[in-house]
Motif scaffolding. Structure first.
Motif, mmCIF file in Angstrom:
data_model
loop_
_atom_site.group_PDB
_atom_site.id
_atom_site.type_symbol
_atom_site.label_atom_id
_atom_site.label_comp_id
_atom_site.label_asym_id
_atom_site.label_seq_id
_atom_site.Cartn_x
_atom_site.Cartn_y
_atom_site.Cartn_z
ATOM 1 N N ASN A 1 -8.656 1.512 -3.169
ATOM 2 C CA ASN A 1 -8.094 0.295 -2.577
ATOM 3 C C ASN A 1 -6.907 -0.155 -3.434
ATOM 4 O O ASN A 1 -6.758 0.281 -4.575
ATOM 5 C CB ASN A 1 -9.162 -0.793 -2.392
ATOM 6 C CG ASN A 1 -9.688 -1.319 -3.703
ATOM 7 O OD1 ASN A 1 -8.938 -1.528 -4.661
ATOM 8 N ND2 ASN A 1 -10.986 -1.555 -3.761
ATOM 9 N N ASP B 1 -6.205 -2.755 -5.172
ATOM 10 C CA ASP B 1 -6.540 -3.309 -6.488
ATOM 11 C C ASP B 1 -6.759 -2.198 -7.516
ATOM 12 O O ASP B 1 -6.282 -2.281 -8.654
ATOM 13 C CB ASP B 1 -7.792 -4.184 -6.421
ATOM 14 C CG ASP B 1 -7.565 -5.478 -5.672
ATOM 15 O OD1 ASP B 1 -6.398 -5.903 -5.562
ATOM 16 O OD2 ASP B 1 -8.556 -6.063 -5.210
ATOM 17 N N LYS B 2 -7.473 -1.183 -7.128
ATOM 18 C CA LYS B 2 -7.754 -0.070 -8.040
ATOM 19 C C LYS B 2 -6.483 0.716 -8.347
ATOM 20 O O LYS B 2 -6.290 1.197 -9.457
ATOM 21 C CB LYS B 2 -8.816 0.864 -7.448
ATOM 22 C CG LYS B 2 -10.167 0.200 -7.256
ATOM 23 C CD LYS B 2 -10.802 -0.131 -8.582
ATOM 24 C CE LYS B 2 -12.179 -0.723 -8.361
ATOM 25 N NZ LYS B 2 -12.733 -1.302 -9.551
ATOM 26 N N LYS B 3 -5.605 0.842 -7.355
ATOM 27 C CA LYS B 3 -4.330 1.526 -7.587
ATOM 28 C C LYS B 3 -3.483 0.739 -8.581
ATOM 29 O O LYS B 3 -2.835 1.327 -9.447
ATOM 30 C CB LYS B 3 -3.582 1.729 -6.271
ATOM 31 C CG LYS B 3 -4.223 2.765 -5.377
ATOM 32 C CD LYS B 3 -3.491 2.895 -4.057
ATOM 33 C CE LYS B 3 -4.215 3.880 -3.166
ATOM 34 N NZ LYS B 3 -3.599 4.004 -1.855
ATOM 35 N N GLU C 1 0.832 -1.206 0.000
ATOM 36 C CA GLU C 1 0.000 0.000 0.000
ATOM 37 C C GLU C 1 0.869 1.260 0.000
ATOM 38 O O GLU C 1 0.634 2.198 -0.755
ATOM 39 C CB GLU C 1 -0.920 -0.010 1.224
ATOM 40 C CG GLU C 1 -1.775 1.224 1.370
ATOM 41 C CD GLU C 1 -2.970 1.257 0.442
ATOM 42 O OE1 GLU C 1 -3.549 2.344 0.287
ATOM 43 O OE2 GLU C 1 -3.320 0.216 -0.122
ATOM 44 N N LYS D 1 -7.480 7.378 -1.750
ATOM 45 C CA LYS D 1 -8.654 6.694 -1.203
ATOM 46 C C LYS D 1 -8.933 5.348 -1.871
ATOM 47 O O LYS D 1 -9.672 4.535 -1.331
ATOM 48 C CB LYS D 1 -9.891 7.575 -1.334
ATOM 49 C CG LYS D 1 -9.866 8.787 -0.443
ATOM 50 C CD LYS D 1 -11.083 9.640 -0.681
ATOM 51 C CE LYS D 1 -11.004 10.930 0.096
ATOM 52 N NZ LYS D 1 -12.139 11.810 -0.180
#
Length: 91
Positions: free
Chosen positions: A82, A84-86, A55, A80
Motif C-alpha cells: 500500500n 504507506d508502506k511504499k 500511487e 503490492k
C-alpha cells in the motif's frame, strides 16, 4: 522506389502515467475553482486523481531509483504494497 511502399519503423517510448494524472488533477481543480456550479464533482475527481498520481509516482520511483525490473520478484512485492508502506521504503 515505390512511393506506396511501407516501412516498419520501430522505437521505444517512455510514458510517465503519473505526469498525466498530476496534470489531470490540476485541470480539474482549476475548473472547480473557476465554476462553482457543479464544482463538488470536479473537486472530488481532482482529489481522487491525486491519489492515483501518488500511487503511480511511488511505483515509478521504486522502479527507477531502486533499479527494480518488472520480472524481478522484489518489484512484484513492492508493487503490492500500500502507499504507506511504499513511502516507508524512502525513509
Amino acid at each position: 522506389m515505390n512511393s506506396n511502399a511501407k516501412e516498419d519503423v520501430g522505437g521505444q517510448r517512455n510514458v510517465n502515467t503519473f505526469m498525466y494524472l498530476k496534470q489531470a488533477s490540476r485541470v480539474l481543480l482549476n475548473q472547480a475553482k473557476a465554476n462553482q456550479e457543479g464544482s463538488f464533482y470536479n473537486y472530488m475527481t481532482s482529489m481522487l486523481t491525486s491519489v492515483f498520481y501518488l500511487e503511480a509516482y511511488l511505483n515509478h520511483s521504486g522502479f527507477k531509483f531502486y533499479g527494480i525490473r518488472e520480472n524481478n520478484s522484489y518489484w512484484k512485492d513492492f508493487e503490492k504494497l500500500n502507499p504507506d508502506k511504499k513511502l516507508e521504503k524512502w525513509s
